[in-house]
Design a protein around this motif. Structure first.
Motif, short mmCIF file in Angstrom:
data_model
loop_
_atom_site.label_atom_id
_atom_site.label_comp_id
_atom_site.label_asym_id
_atom_site.label_seq_id
_atom_site.Cartn_x
_atom_site.Cartn_y
_atom_site.Cartn_z
N ASN A 320 0.81 -1.22 0.00
CA ASN A 320 0.00 0.00 0.00
C ASN A 320 0.85 1.27 0.00
O ASN A 320 0.39 2.33 -0.45
CB ASN A 320 -0.90 0.02 1.24
N LEU A 321 2.08 1.16 0.51
CA LEU A 321 2.95 2.33 0.58
C LEU A 321 3.68 2.60 -0.73
O LEU A 321 4.33 3.64 -0.86
CB LEU A 321 3.97 2.16 1.71
N ILE A 322 3.59 1.67 -1.68
CA ILE A 322 4.29 1.88 -2.96
C ILE A 322 3.72 3.09 -3.69
O ILE A 322 4.46 4.04 -4.01
CB ILE A 322 4.22 0.61 -3.82
N PRO A 323 2.40 3.14 -3.98
CA PRO A 323 1.89 4.36 -4.63
C PRO A 323 1.89 5.57 -3.70
O PRO A 323 1.97 6.71 -4.18
CB PRO A 323 0.46 3.95 -5.02
N LEU A 324 1.84 5.33 -2.38
CA LEU A 324 1.82 6.46 -1.44
C LEU A 324 3.14 7.23 -1.46
O LEU A 324 3.16 8.45 -1.62
CB LEU A 324 1.52 5.94 -0.03
N LEU A 325 4.26 6.51 -1.33
CA LEU A 325 5.55 7.18 -1.22
C LEU A 325 6.04 7.73 -2.55
O LEU A 325 6.71 8.77 -2.58
CB LEU A 325 6.58 6.20 -0.65
N THR A 326 5.74 7.06 -3.65
CA THR A 326 6.30 7.47 -4.93
C THR A 326 5.38 8.39 -5.72
O THR A 326 5.84 9.19 -6.54
CB THR A 326 6.62 6.24 -5.79
N LEU A 327 4.06 8.29 -5.48
CA LEU A 327 3.11 9.07 -6.26
C LEU A 327 2.18 9.92 -5.41
O LEU A 327 1.44 10.74 -5.94
CB LEU A 327 2.26 8.14 -7.15
N GLY A 328 2.19 9.68 -4.09
CA GLY A 328 1.29 10.43 -3.23
C GLY A 328 -0.14 9.95 -3.29
O GLY A 328 -1.06 10.69 -2.90
N ILE A 329 -0.36 8.72 -3.76
CA ILE A 329 -1.71 8.17 -3.89
C ILE A 329 -1.89 7.09 -2.84
O ILE A 329 -1.18 6.08 -2.86
CB ILE A 329 -1.93 7.58 -5.31
N PRO A 330 -2.85 7.24 -1.91
CA PRO A 330 -3.06 6.19 -0.90
C PRO A 330 -3.74 4.98 -1.50
O PRO A 330 -4.67 5.09 -2.29
CB PRO A 330 -3.96 6.88 0.13
N GLY A 331 -3.26 3.79 -1.12
CA GLY A 331 -3.84 2.56 -1.64
C GLY A 331 -4.93 1.98 -0.77
O GLY A 331 -5.60 1.03 -1.16
N SER A 332 -5.12 2.54 0.44
CA SER A 332 -6.13 2.03 1.36
C SER A 332 -6.44 3.11 2.38
O SER A 332 -5.81 4.18 2.40
CB SER A 332 -5.62 0.77 2.07
N VAL A 333 -7.41 2.82 3.25
CA VAL A 333 -7.75 3.77 4.30
C VAL A 333 -6.57 3.97 5.25
O VAL A 333 -6.26 5.09 5.66
CB VAL A 333 -8.99 3.29 5.09
N GLY A 334 -5.88 2.86 5.58
CA GLY A 334 -4.71 2.96 6.44
C GLY A 334 -3.63 3.82 5.83
O GLY A 334 -2.99 4.64 6.51
N ALA A 335 -3.40 3.65 4.52
CA ALA A 335 -2.40 4.47 3.82
C ALA A 335 -2.82 5.94 3.80
O ALA A 335 -1.98 6.84 3.89
CB ALA A 335 -2.20 3.95 2.40
N ALA A 336 -4.12 6.20 3.68
CA ALA A 336 -4.61 7.58 3.70
C ALA A 336 -4.35 8.23 5.06
O ALA A 336 -4.01 9.42 5.14
CB ALA A 336 -6.10 7.62 3.38
N LEU A 337 -4.48 7.45 6.14
CA LEU A 337 -4.18 7.98 7.47
C LEU A 337 -2.69 8.26 7.62
O LEU A 337 -2.30 9.23 8.28
CB LEU A 337 -4.64 6.98 8.53
N ILE A 338 -1.86 7.43 7.00
CA ILE A 338 -0.41 7.68 7.05
C ILE A 338 -0.06 8.95 6.28
O ILE A 338 0.81 9.72 6.68
CB ILE A 338 0.34 6.45 6.51
N ILE A 339 -0.76 9.18 5.16
CA ILE A 339 -0.55 10.42 4.41
C ILE A 339 -0.89 11.63 5.29
O ILE A 339 -0.18 12.64 5.28
CB ILE A 339 -1.42 10.43 3.13
N SER A 340 -1.97 11.51 6.06
CA SER A 340 -2.33 12.63 6.94
C SER A 340 -1.24 12.88 7.97
O SER A 340 -0.99 14.03 8.34
CB SER A 340 -3.67 12.34 7.62
N ALA A 341 -0.59 11.81 8.44
CA ALA A 341 0.53 11.98 9.37
C ALA A 341 1.70 12.69 8.69
O ALA A 341 2.36 13.55 9.30
CB ALA A 341 0.96 10.63 9.93
N PHE A 342 1.96 12.32 7.44
CA PHE A 342 3.00 13.03 6.67
C PHE A 342 2.68 14.52 6.60
O PHE A 342 3.54 15.39 6.81
CB PHE A 342 3.10 12.45 5.27
N MET A 343 1.42 14.83 6.27
CA MET A 343 1.01 16.22 6.09
C MET A 343 1.11 17.00 7.41
O MET A 343 1.46 18.18 7.42
CB MET A 343 -0.42 16.28 5.55
N ILE A 344 0.77 16.35 8.52
CA ILE A 344 0.87 17.00 9.83
C ILE A 344 2.29 17.48 10.09
O ILE A 344 2.52 18.55 10.66
CB ILE A 344 0.40 16.04 10.94
#
Length: 508
Positions: A320-344
Protein backbone atom coordinates in the motif's frame (compact mmCIF):
# COMPACT_ATOMS: atom_id res chain seq x y z
CA UNK A 1 19.18 8.13 -7.11
CA UNK A 2 19.48 8.17 -3.33
CA UNK A 3 23.08 8.04 -2.12
CA UNK A 4 24.30 5.07 -0.08
CA UNK A 5 25.27 7.34 2.82
CA UNK A 6 21.69 8.62 3.02
CA UNK A 7 20.32 5.05 2.99
CA UNK A 8 22.67 3.95 5.78
CA UNK A 9 21.90 7.07 7.82
CA UNK A 10 18.17 6.38 7.46
CA UNK A 11 18.50 2.79 8.64
CA UNK A 12 20.67 4.02 11.52
CA UNK A 13 17.90 6.42 12.59
CA UNK A 14 15.36 3.59 12.52
CA UNK A 15 17.22 1.41 14.99
CA UNK A 16 17.39 4.00 17.75
CA UNK A 17 15.99 3.19 21.19
CA UNK A 18 13.17 5.77 21.04
CA UNK A 19 12.04 4.55 17.64
CA UNK A 20 12.15 0.95 18.85
CA UNK A 21 9.93 1.89 21.80
CA UNK A 22 7.29 3.52 19.59
CA UNK A 23 7.27 0.63 17.11
CA UNK A 24 6.87 -1.83 19.98
CA UNK A 25 4.02 0.22 21.45
CA UNK A 26 2.33 0.39 18.05
CA UNK A 27 2.57 -3.36 17.48
CA UNK A 28 1.19 -4.17 20.96
CA UNK A 29 -1.75 -1.78 20.50
CA UNK A 30 -2.33 -3.10 16.97
CA UNK A 31 -2.43 -6.74 18.05
CA UNK A 32 -4.83 -5.89 20.88
CA UNK A 33 -7.31 -3.88 18.78
CA UNK A 34 -7.07 -6.46 16.00
CA UNK A 35 -7.99 -9.21 18.44
CA UNK A 36 -11.11 -7.30 19.57
CA UNK A 37 -13.80 -8.01 16.94
CA UNK A 38 -15.14 -4.92 15.20
CA UNK A 39 -12.46 -2.39 16.17
CA UNK A 40 -9.44 -3.07 13.94
CA UNK A 41 -6.19 -1.19 13.32
CA UNK A 42 -7.68 1.50 11.08
CA UNK A 43 -9.78 2.92 13.91
CA UNK A 44 -6.80 2.85 16.27
CA UNK A 45 -4.70 4.65 13.65
CA UNK A 46 -7.41 7.28 13.16
CA UNK A 47 -7.49 7.97 16.90
CA UNK A 48 -3.68 8.03 17.18
CA UNK A 49 -2.91 10.35 14.23
CA UNK A 50 -3.56 13.65 16.11
CA UNK A 51 -1.41 12.49 19.04
CA UNK A 52 1.59 11.98 16.75
CA UNK A 53 1.83 15.74 16.17
CA UNK A 54 4.10 16.14 19.21
CA UNK A 55 6.51 13.45 17.96
CA UNK A 56 9.31 13.63 15.44
CA UNK A 57 8.25 12.46 11.93
CA UNK A 58 10.05 9.09 11.98
CA UNK A 59 8.78 7.70 15.33
CA UNK A 60 5.31 9.13 14.61
CA UNK A 61 4.92 7.38 11.25
CA UNK A 62 6.71 4.23 12.49
CA UNK A 63 4.20 4.06 15.37
CA UNK A 64 1.27 4.12 12.92
CA UNK A 65 2.96 1.46 10.79
CA UNK A 66 3.35 -0.70 13.89
CA UNK A 67 -0.36 -0.37 14.71
CA UNK A 68 -1.27 -1.36 11.14
CA UNK A 69 1.03 -4.38 11.06
CA UNK A 70 0.07 -5.58 14.54
CA UNK A 71 -3.63 -5.27 13.75
CA UNK A 72 -3.46 -7.80 10.93
CA UNK A 73 -1.76 -10.35 13.17
CA UNK A 74 -4.22 -9.69 16.00
CA UNK A 75 -7.23 -10.04 13.72
CA UNK A 76 -6.34 -13.66 13.01
CA UNK A 77 -6.44 -14.68 16.69
CA UNK A 78 -10.21 -14.64 17.32
CA UNK A 79 -10.78 -15.88 13.75
CA UNK A 80 -8.76 -19.01 14.51
CA UNK A 81 -9.81 -19.60 18.11
CA UNK A 82 -13.52 -18.66 17.99
CA UNK A 83 -14.39 -18.37 14.28
CA UNK A 84 -14.97 -14.68 15.00
CA UNK A 85 -12.75 -12.55 12.71
CA UNK A 86 -11.29 -9.54 14.48
CA UNK A 87 -11.02 -7.76 11.12
CA UNK A 88 -12.80 -8.46 7.79
CA UNK A 89 -9.56 -9.61 6.12
CA UNK A 90 -9.19 -12.34 8.77
CA UNK A 91 -12.40 -14.03 7.61
CA UNK A 92 -10.48 -16.13 5.09
CA UNK A 93 -8.12 -17.26 7.87
CA UNK A 94 -11.07 -18.65 9.86
CA UNK A 95 -12.03 -21.03 7.04
CA UNK A 96 -9.23 -23.44 7.99
CA UNK A 97 -7.89 -21.89 11.19
CA UNK A 98 -10.98 -22.57 13.28
CA UNK A 99 -11.40 -26.24 12.23
CA UNK A 100 -7.70 -26.82 13.00
CA UNK A 101 -8.03 -25.19 16.43
CA UNK A 102 -11.21 -27.15 17.13
CA UNK A 103 -9.37 -30.40 16.40
CA UNK A 104 -7.07 -29.74 19.36
CA UNK A 105 -4.33 -27.72 17.66
CA UNK A 106 -5.06 -24.07 18.54
CA UNK A 107 -1.41 -23.14 19.07
CA UNK A 108 -0.38 -24.72 15.77
CA UNK A 109 -3.13 -22.79 13.96
CA UNK A 110 -2.34 -19.43 15.56
CA UNK A 111 1.41 -19.87 15.12
CA UNK A 112 0.99 -20.71 11.43
CA UNK A 113 -1.12 -17.56 11.06
CA UNK A 114 1.62 -15.54 12.79
CA UNK A 115 4.52 -17.02 10.80
CA UNK A 116 2.81 -16.70 7.42
CA UNK A 117 1.67 -13.16 8.25
CA UNK A 118 5.21 -12.05 9.10
CA UNK A 119 6.54 -13.85 6.01
CA UNK A 120 4.10 -12.14 3.65
CA UNK A 121 4.63 -8.77 5.32
CA UNK A 122 8.43 -9.05 5.08
CA UNK A 123 8.19 -10.03 1.40
CA UNK A 124 6.11 -6.95 0.54
CA UNK A 125 8.46 -4.72 2.54
CA UNK A 126 11.44 -6.02 0.56
CA UNK A 127 9.54 -5.34 -2.67
CA UNK A 128 8.68 -1.85 -1.40
CA UNK A 129 12.31 -1.09 -0.60
CA UNK A 130 13.76 -2.44 -3.85
CA UNK A 131 11.26 -1.86 -6.65
CA UNK A 132 8.74 0.63 -5.28
CA UNK A 133 9.08 3.17 -8.09
CA UNK A 134 8.74 0.71 -11.04
CA UNK A 135 5.78 -1.03 -9.37
CA UNK A 136 4.06 2.31 -8.79
CA UNK A 137 4.43 3.14 -12.48
CA UNK A 138 2.98 -0.28 -13.37
CA UNK A 139 0.05 0.32 -11.01
CA UNK A 140 -0.66 3.63 -12.73
CA UNK A 141 -0.90 1.77 -16.06
CA UNK A 142 -3.92 -0.08 -14.68
CA UNK A 143 -6.73 2.12 -15.94
CA UNK A 144 -10.49 1.58 -15.49
CA UNK A 145 -10.67 -1.07 -18.23
CA UNK A 146 -7.83 -3.10 -16.72
CA UNK A 147 -9.32 -2.72 -13.23
CA UNK A 148 -12.66 -4.00 -14.57
CA UNK A 149 -10.93 -7.03 -16.11
CA UNK A 150 -9.16 -7.62 -12.79
CA UNK A 151 -12.52 -7.49 -10.97
CA UNK A 152 -13.99 -10.01 -13.41
CA UNK A 153 -10.98 -12.25 -12.84
CA UNK A 154 -11.50 -11.95 -9.08
CA UNK A 155 -15.13 -13.05 -9.47
CA UNK A 156 -14.06 -15.93 -11.71
CA UNK A 157 -11.88 -17.21 -8.89
CA UNK A 158 -15.06 -17.55 -6.82
CA UNK A 159 -15.81 -20.64 -8.88
CA UNK A 160 -13.22 -22.40 -6.76
CA UNK A 161 -15.18 -21.59 -3.62
CA UNK A 162 -18.65 -22.51 -4.87
CA UNK A 163 -18.55 -25.99 -3.34
CA UNK A 164 -21.09 -28.66 -4.14
CA UNK A 165 -23.90 -26.38 -5.31
CA UNK A 166 -23.26 -24.01 -8.20
CA UNK A 167 -26.79 -22.59 -7.92
CA UNK A 168 -26.38 -21.72 -4.24
CA UNK A 169 -22.99 -20.15 -4.97
CA UNK A 170 -24.48 -17.94 -7.71
CA UNK A 171 -27.38 -16.94 -5.44
CA UNK A 172 -24.96 -15.99 -2.64
CA UNK A 173 -22.88 -13.88 -5.04
CA UNK A 174 -26.00 -12.22 -6.47
CA UNK A 175 -27.22 -11.34 -2.97
CA UNK A 176 -23.83 -9.85 -2.15
CA UNK A 177 -23.92 -7.70 -5.28
CA UNK A 178 -27.52 -6.66 -4.56
CA UNK A 179 -26.69 -5.42 -1.07
CA UNK A 180 -23.60 -3.68 -2.47
CA UNK A 181 -25.88 -1.48 -4.63
CA UNK A 182 -27.56 0.03 -1.56
CA UNK A 183 -26.56 3.67 -1.21
CA UNK A 184 -25.62 6.36 -3.71
CA UNK A 185 -25.11 5.64 -7.38
CA UNK A 186 -21.36 6.05 -8.09
CA UNK A 187 -22.06 7.81 -11.40
CA UNK A 188 -24.79 10.30 -10.50
CA UNK A 189 -24.78 10.04 -6.69
CA UNK A 190 -28.54 9.51 -6.61
CA UNK A 191 -29.87 7.40 -3.72
CA UNK A 192 -30.82 3.78 -4.39
CA UNK A 193 -32.67 1.27 -2.20
CA UNK A 194 -32.39 3.43 0.92
CA UNK A 195 -36.17 3.55 1.54
CA UNK A 196 -35.99 6.97 3.15
CA UNK A 197 -33.20 5.93 5.56
CA UNK A 198 -30.48 8.48 4.87
CA UNK A 199 -28.04 6.59 7.06
CA UNK A 200 -27.79 4.22 4.08
CA UNK A 201 -26.78 6.97 1.64
CA UNK A 202 -23.11 5.94 1.86
CA UNK A 203 -23.99 2.25 1.60
CA UNK A 204 -23.99 -0.53 4.15
CA UNK A 205 -20.93 -0.38 6.45
CA UNK A 206 -18.50 -3.19 5.62
CA UNK A 207 -17.64 -3.69 9.29
CA UNK A 208 -21.32 -4.20 10.18
CA UNK A 209 -21.96 -6.65 7.35
CA UNK A 210 -18.75 -8.66 7.80
CA UNK A 211 -18.85 -8.85 11.61
CA UNK A 212 -22.57 -9.60 11.60
CA UNK A 213 -22.47 -12.41 9.05
CA UNK A 214 -19.17 -13.98 9.99
CA UNK A 215 -18.93 -13.39 13.74
CA UNK A 216 -22.32 -12.78 15.37
CA UNK A 217 -24.09 -15.43 13.25
CA UNK A 218 -21.47 -18.01 14.27
CA UNK A 219 -21.77 -17.03 17.92
CA UNK A 220 -25.55 -17.40 17.76
CA UNK A 221 -25.17 -20.82 16.14
CA UNK A 222 -22.70 -21.98 18.77
CA UNK A 223 -24.86 -20.70 21.63
CA UNK A 224 -27.93 -22.44 20.20
CA UNK A 225 -26.03 -25.74 20.24
CA UNK A 226 -24.99 -25.59 23.89
CA UNK A 227 -28.38 -26.80 25.14
CA UNK A 228 -27.94 -24.89 28.40
CA UNK A 229 -24.69 -26.68 29.21
CA UNK A 230 -21.69 -24.78 30.62
CA UNK A 231 -18.64 -25.68 28.56
CA UNK A 232 -15.48 -24.07 27.24
CA UNK A 233 -15.60 -21.96 24.10
CA UNK A 234 -13.19 -24.43 22.52
CA UNK A 235 -12.12 -27.83 23.78
CA UNK A 236 -8.35 -28.00 23.99
CA UNK A 237 -7.56 -31.65 23.37
CA UNK A 238 -4.13 -32.52 24.73
CA UNK A 239 -2.83 -35.16 22.34
CA UNK A 240 0.47 -35.38 24.17
CA UNK A 241 2.28 -34.73 20.90
CA UNK A 242 4.46 -31.59 21.11
CA UNK A 243 4.19 -31.17 17.33
CA UNK A 244 0.48 -30.34 17.82
CA UNK A 245 1.47 -27.26 19.80
CA UNK A 246 4.01 -25.90 17.33
CA UNK A 247 4.68 -25.44 13.65
CA UNK A 248 7.59 -27.65 12.66
CA UNK A 249 10.12 -26.55 10.10
CA UNK A 250 8.86 -29.20 7.67
CA UNK A 251 5.30 -27.87 7.96
CA UNK A 252 6.43 -24.29 7.45
CA UNK A 253 8.67 -25.22 4.51
CA UNK A 254 5.87 -27.25 2.89
CA UNK A 255 3.86 -24.01 2.69
CA UNK A 256 6.66 -22.01 1.02
CA UNK A 257 5.01 -21.88 -2.41
CA UNK A 258 1.63 -21.12 -0.84
CA UNK A 259 3.09 -18.20 1.12
CA UNK A 260 5.01 -16.98 -1.93
CA UNK A 261 1.82 -17.06 -4.02
CA UNK A 262 -0.05 -15.24 -1.26
CA UNK A 263 2.68 -12.65 -0.81
CA UNK A 264 2.83 -11.95 -4.54
CA UNK A 265 -0.98 -11.70 -4.73
CA UNK A 266 -1.09 -9.33 -1.75
CA UNK A 267 1.77 -7.21 -3.08
CA UNK A 268 0.22 -6.79 -6.53
CA UNK A 269 -3.26 -6.02 -5.21
CA UNK A 270 -1.84 -3.77 -2.50
CA UNK A 271 -0.09 -1.66 -5.12
CA UNK A 272 -3.46 -1.09 -6.82
CA UNK A 273 -5.44 1.59 -4.94
CA UNK A 274 -8.82 0.46 -3.59
CA UNK A 275 -8.52 -3.33 -3.81
CA UNK A 276 -7.57 -4.03 -0.19
CA UNK A 277 -6.41 -6.87 2.00
CA UNK A 278 -9.80 -8.62 2.23
CA UNK A 279 -9.87 -9.30 -1.50
CA UNK A 280 -6.21 -10.36 -1.44
CA UNK A 281 -6.82 -12.90 1.35
CA UNK A 282 -9.81 -14.52 -0.34
CA UNK A 283 -8.20 -14.57 -3.79
CA UNK A 284 -5.03 -16.16 -2.41
CA UNK A 285 -7.11 -18.75 -0.56
CA UNK A 286 -9.05 -19.57 -3.72
CA UNK A 287 -5.85 -19.82 -5.80
CA UNK A 288 -4.33 -22.19 -3.25
CA UNK A 289 -7.44 -24.37 -3.10
CA UNK A 290 -7.61 -24.54 -6.91
CA UNK A 291 -3.93 -25.50 -7.18
CA UNK A 292 -4.10 -28.13 -4.43
CA UNK A 293 -4.06 -31.88 -5.12
CA UNK A 294 -6.57 -32.27 -2.27
CA UNK A 295 -9.04 -29.35 -2.49
CA UNK A 296 -11.58 -31.16 -0.33
CA UNK A 297 -9.28 -30.81 2.69
CA UNK A 298 -9.71 -27.03 2.64
CA UNK A 299 -12.23 -25.78 5.15
CA UNK A 300 -11.43 -28.77 7.39
CA UNK A 301 -8.20 -27.56 9.00
CA UNK A 302 -5.67 -27.47 6.17
CA UNK A 303 -2.68 -25.48 7.37
CA UNK A 304 -2.03 -24.24 3.82
CA UNK A 305 -5.35 -22.39 3.87
CA UNK A 306 -4.15 -20.37 6.87
CA UNK A 307 -0.82 -19.66 5.18
CA UNK A 308 -2.52 -18.53 1.97
CA UNK A 309 -4.86 -16.06 3.65
CA UNK A 310 -2.44 -14.55 6.16
CA UNK A 311 0.52 -14.15 3.80
CA UNK A 312 -1.70 -12.29 1.33
CA UNK A 313 -3.53 -9.90 3.66
CA UNK A 314 -0.31 -8.95 5.47
CA UNK A 315 1.57 -8.38 2.21
CA UNK A 316 -0.90 -5.62 1.38
CA UNK A 317 0.45 -3.41 4.21
CA UNK A 318 3.85 -2.81 2.65
CA UNK A 319 2.53 -2.72 -0.91
CA UNK A 320 0.00 0.00 0.00
CA UNK A 321 2.95 2.33 0.58
CA UNK A 322 4.29 1.88 -2.96
CA UNK A 323 1.89 4.36 -4.63
CA UNK A 324 1.82 6.46 -1.44
CA UNK A 325 5.55 7.18 -1.22
CA UNK A 326 6.30 7.47 -4.93
CA UNK A 327 3.11 9.07 -6.26
CA UNK A 328 1.29 10.43 -3.23
CA UNK A 329 -1.71 8.17 -3.89
CA UNK A 330 -3.06 6.19 -0.90
CA UNK A 331 -3.84 2.56 -1.64
CA UNK A 332 -6.13 2.03 1.36
CA UNK A 333 -7.75 3.77 4.30
CA UNK A 334 -4.71 2.96 6.44
CA UNK A 335 -2.40 4.47 3.82
CA UNK A 336 -4.61 7.58 3.70
CA UNK A 337 -4.18 7.98 7.47
CA UNK A 338 -0.41 7.68 7.05
CA UNK A 339 -0.55 10.42 4.41
CA UNK A 340 -2.33 12.63 6.94
CA UNK A 341 0.53 11.98 9.37
CA UNK A 342 3.00 13.03 6.67
CA UNK A 343 1.01 16.22 6.09
CA UNK A 344 0.87 17.00 9.83
CA UNK A 345 4.67 17.02 9.86
CA UNK A 346 4.92 19.18 6.74
CA UNK A 347 5.92 16.38 4.36
CA UNK A 348 4.41 15.85 0.91
CA UNK A 349 4.46 12.23 -0.36
CA UNK A 350 5.23 12.03 -4.06
CA UNK A 351 8.03 11.75 -6.61
CA UNK A 352 10.23 14.32 -4.84
CA UNK A 353 9.99 12.64 -1.43
CA UNK A 354 12.97 10.33 -2.07
CA UNK A 355 15.06 13.28 -3.21
CA UNK A 356 14.08 15.74 -0.47
CA UNK A 357 13.53 13.34 2.45
CA UNK A 358 15.53 10.27 1.47
CA UNK A 359 16.91 9.75 4.98
CA UNK A 360 13.41 9.77 6.48
CA UNK A 361 12.07 7.36 3.85
CA UNK A 362 14.79 4.80 4.45
CA UNK A 363 14.42 5.29 8.19
CA UNK A 364 10.77 4.35 7.70
CA UNK A 365 11.81 1.28 5.71
CA UNK A 366 14.09 0.24 8.56
CA UNK A 367 11.26 0.72 11.07
CA UNK A 368 9.00 -1.49 8.94
CA UNK A 369 11.53 -4.35 8.96
CA UNK A 370 12.00 -3.90 12.69
CA UNK A 371 8.21 -3.98 13.19
CA UNK A 372 8.06 -7.39 11.50
CA UNK A 373 10.48 -8.93 14.01
CA UNK A 374 8.66 -7.25 16.91
CA UNK A 375 5.37 -8.56 15.52
CA UNK A 376 6.82 -12.07 15.57
CA UNK A 377 8.13 -11.72 19.13
CA UNK A 378 5.04 -10.08 20.62
CA UNK A 379 2.81 -12.53 18.76
CA UNK A 380 4.67 -15.53 20.18
CA UNK A 381 4.09 -14.23 23.69
CA UNK A 382 0.48 -13.21 23.13
CA UNK A 383 -0.71 -16.42 21.46
CA UNK A 384 -0.37 -18.49 24.63
CA UNK A 385 -2.46 -15.93 26.52
CA UNK A 386 -5.26 -15.94 23.94
CA UNK A 387 -5.36 -19.74 23.81
CA UNK A 388 -5.82 -19.82 27.60
CA UNK A 389 -8.57 -17.20 27.42
CA UNK A 390 -10.83 -19.35 25.22
CA UNK A 391 -10.84 -22.13 27.79
CA UNK A 392 -13.25 -19.98 29.83
CA UNK A 393 -16.97 -20.96 29.79
CA UNK A 394 -18.62 -20.45 26.42
CA UNK A 395 -21.31 -18.21 27.93
CA UNK A 396 -18.61 -15.82 29.21
CA UNK A 397 -16.49 -15.84 26.06
CA UNK A 398 -19.29 -15.37 23.54
CA UNK A 399 -21.29 -12.87 25.56
CA UNK A 400 -18.08 -10.84 25.89
CA UNK A 401 -17.43 -11.23 22.16
CA UNK A 402 -20.94 -9.99 21.33
CA UNK A 403 -20.43 -7.00 23.61
CA UNK A 404 -17.08 -6.17 21.98
CA UNK A 405 -18.59 -6.52 18.52
CA UNK A 406 -21.38 -4.10 19.45
CA UNK A 407 -18.94 -1.58 20.93
CA UNK A 408 -16.47 -1.94 18.06
CA UNK A 409 -19.07 -1.60 15.30
CA UNK A 410 -20.77 1.35 17.02
CA UNK A 411 -17.38 3.11 17.14
CA UNK A 412 -16.53 2.19 13.56
CA UNK A 413 -19.88 3.42 12.21
CA UNK A 414 -20.30 6.35 14.62
CA UNK A 415 -23.61 5.24 16.09
CA UNK A 416 -26.08 2.48 16.83
CA UNK A 417 -27.35 2.32 13.25
CA UNK A 418 -24.28 0.23 12.34
CA UNK A 419 -25.10 -2.09 15.24
CA UNK A 420 -28.64 -2.54 13.91
CA UNK A 421 -27.25 -3.40 10.47
CA UNK A 422 -24.86 -5.88 12.08
CA UNK A 423 -27.71 -7.65 13.89
CA UNK A 424 -29.82 -7.83 10.72
CA UNK A 425 -26.96 -9.43 8.80
CA UNK A 426 -26.26 -11.73 11.74
CA UNK A 427 -29.77 -13.12 11.27
CA UNK A 428 -29.28 -13.33 7.50
CA UNK A 429 -25.95 -15.08 7.95
CA UNK A 430 -27.49 -17.58 10.37
CA UNK A 431 -30.22 -18.43 7.86
CA UNK A 432 -27.84 -18.65 4.89
CA UNK A 433 -25.45 -20.94 6.77
CA UNK A 434 -28.35 -23.11 7.93
CA UNK A 435 -29.51 -23.66 4.34
CA UNK A 436 -26.02 -24.22 2.93
CA UNK A 437 -25.38 -20.89 1.20
CA UNK A 438 -21.77 -19.66 1.20
CA UNK A 439 -21.16 -16.67 3.47
CA UNK A 440 -17.67 -16.32 2.02
CA UNK A 441 -18.95 -15.78 -1.52
CA UNK A 442 -21.52 -13.28 -0.23
CA UNK A 443 -18.86 -11.23 1.57
CA UNK A 444 -16.48 -11.21 -1.41
CA UNK A 445 -19.24 -10.13 -3.79
CA UNK A 446 -20.40 -7.44 -1.35
CA UNK A 447 -16.85 -6.15 -0.89
CA UNK A 448 -15.98 -6.04 -4.58
CA UNK A 449 -19.41 -4.86 -5.77
CA UNK A 450 -18.91 -1.06 -5.51
CA UNK A 451 -15.50 -1.23 -7.14
CA UNK A 452 -16.90 -3.40 -9.94
CA UNK A 453 -19.75 -0.95 -10.56
CA UNK A 454 -17.42 2.04 -10.73
CA UNK A 455 -15.09 0.19 -13.11
CA UNK A 456 -18.00 -0.76 -15.39
CA UNK A 457 -19.21 2.85 -15.55
CA UNK A 458 -15.73 4.22 -16.28
CA UNK A 459 -14.98 1.53 -18.86
CA UNK A 460 -18.25 2.18 -20.71
CA UNK A 461 -17.41 5.88 -20.79
CA UNK A 462 -13.92 5.24 -22.18
CA UNK A 463 -15.06 2.77 -24.85
CA UNK A 464 -18.36 4.53 -25.67
CA UNK A 465 -20.12 1.23 -25.05
CA UNK A 466 -18.23 -0.49 -27.88
CA UNK A 467 -16.99 -3.84 -26.61
CA UNK A 468 -14.57 -4.17 -29.54
CA UNK A 469 -12.54 -1.31 -28.04
CA UNK A 470 -11.35 -3.72 -25.35
CA UNK A 471 -8.89 -5.09 -27.91
CA UNK A 472 -6.94 -1.87 -27.46
CA UNK A 473 -6.15 -2.93 -23.88
CA UNK A 474 -3.93 -6.05 -24.04
CA UNK A 475 -3.65 -6.40 -20.25
CA UNK A 476 -7.44 -6.42 -19.94
CA UNK A 477 -7.76 -8.97 -22.74
CA UNK A 478 -5.24 -11.26 -21.02
CA UNK A 479 -7.13 -11.02 -17.71
CA UNK A 480 -10.46 -11.77 -19.42
CA UNK A 481 -8.99 -14.84 -21.14
CA UNK A 482 -7.60 -15.99 -17.79
CA UNK A 483 -11.06 -15.50 -16.27
CA UNK A 484 -12.72 -17.76 -18.85
CA UNK A 485 -10.04 -20.41 -18.42
CA UNK A 486 -10.31 -20.21 -14.62
CA UNK A 487 -14.10 -20.59 -14.61
CA UNK A 488 -14.03 -23.53 -17.03
CA UNK A 489 -11.26 -25.32 -15.17
CA UNK A 490 -12.61 -24.79 -11.67
CA UNK A 491 -16.17 -25.81 -12.56
CA UNK A 492 -14.89 -28.91 -14.35
CA UNK A 493 -12.75 -29.75 -11.34
CA UNK A 494 -15.61 -29.32 -8.88
CA UNK A 495 -17.80 -31.60 -10.99
CA UNK A 496 -15.04 -34.21 -11.21
CA UNK A 497 -14.62 -34.16 -7.43
CA UNK A 498 -18.38 -34.56 -6.94
CA UNK A 499 -18.48 -37.55 -9.33
CA UNK A 500 -15.56 -39.14 -7.49
CA UNK A 501 -17.30 -38.65 -4.13
CA UNK A 502 -20.54 -40.13 -5.47
CA UNK A 503 -18.63 -43.12 -6.80
CA UNK A 504 -16.95 -43.66 -3.45
CA UNK A 505 -20.30 -43.43 -1.66
CA UNK A 506 -21.80 -45.98 -4.06
CA UNK A 507 -18.92 -48.41 -3.43
CA UNK A 508 -19.39 -48.08 0.31
Amino acid sequence: MVELSTILAGFGDAFSLINLAYVLLGVVIGQFVGAVPGIGPVMAMAIAVPFTFALDPLPAIAFLIGVNKGGLVGGAVPAVLMNTPGTPDAAATALDGYPLAKSGKPLKATKMALFSSVTGDTFSDIVLITVSAPMAILALKMGPVEILALMIFAFSVLAGLVGNSLVKGIIAAALGLLFATIGSDPENYTPRLIFGMWDLYDGLPLASVAIGMLAISEILRRLSETGGKVEAAIDLIDTGNPDDRRVTWDEYWSCRYVMLRGAVTGTILGALPGIGSTAAAFMSYAFTKAASDDPQSFGKGNIKGIAAAESANSAVVGANLIPLLTLGIPGSVGAALIISAFMIHGLQPGPLLFENQGRLVYGLFGAMIMANFINLWVGQLGLRFWVKVVTAPISVIFSSAILMCIVGVSMATSGLFGVAVMLVFAGLGYLMASFGYSLVIFIIAFFLGPRLEISVAQSLALTNGDLSQILRYPVAVALLVMSVVAVAYLLWRNQAIQRLEQKDDANV
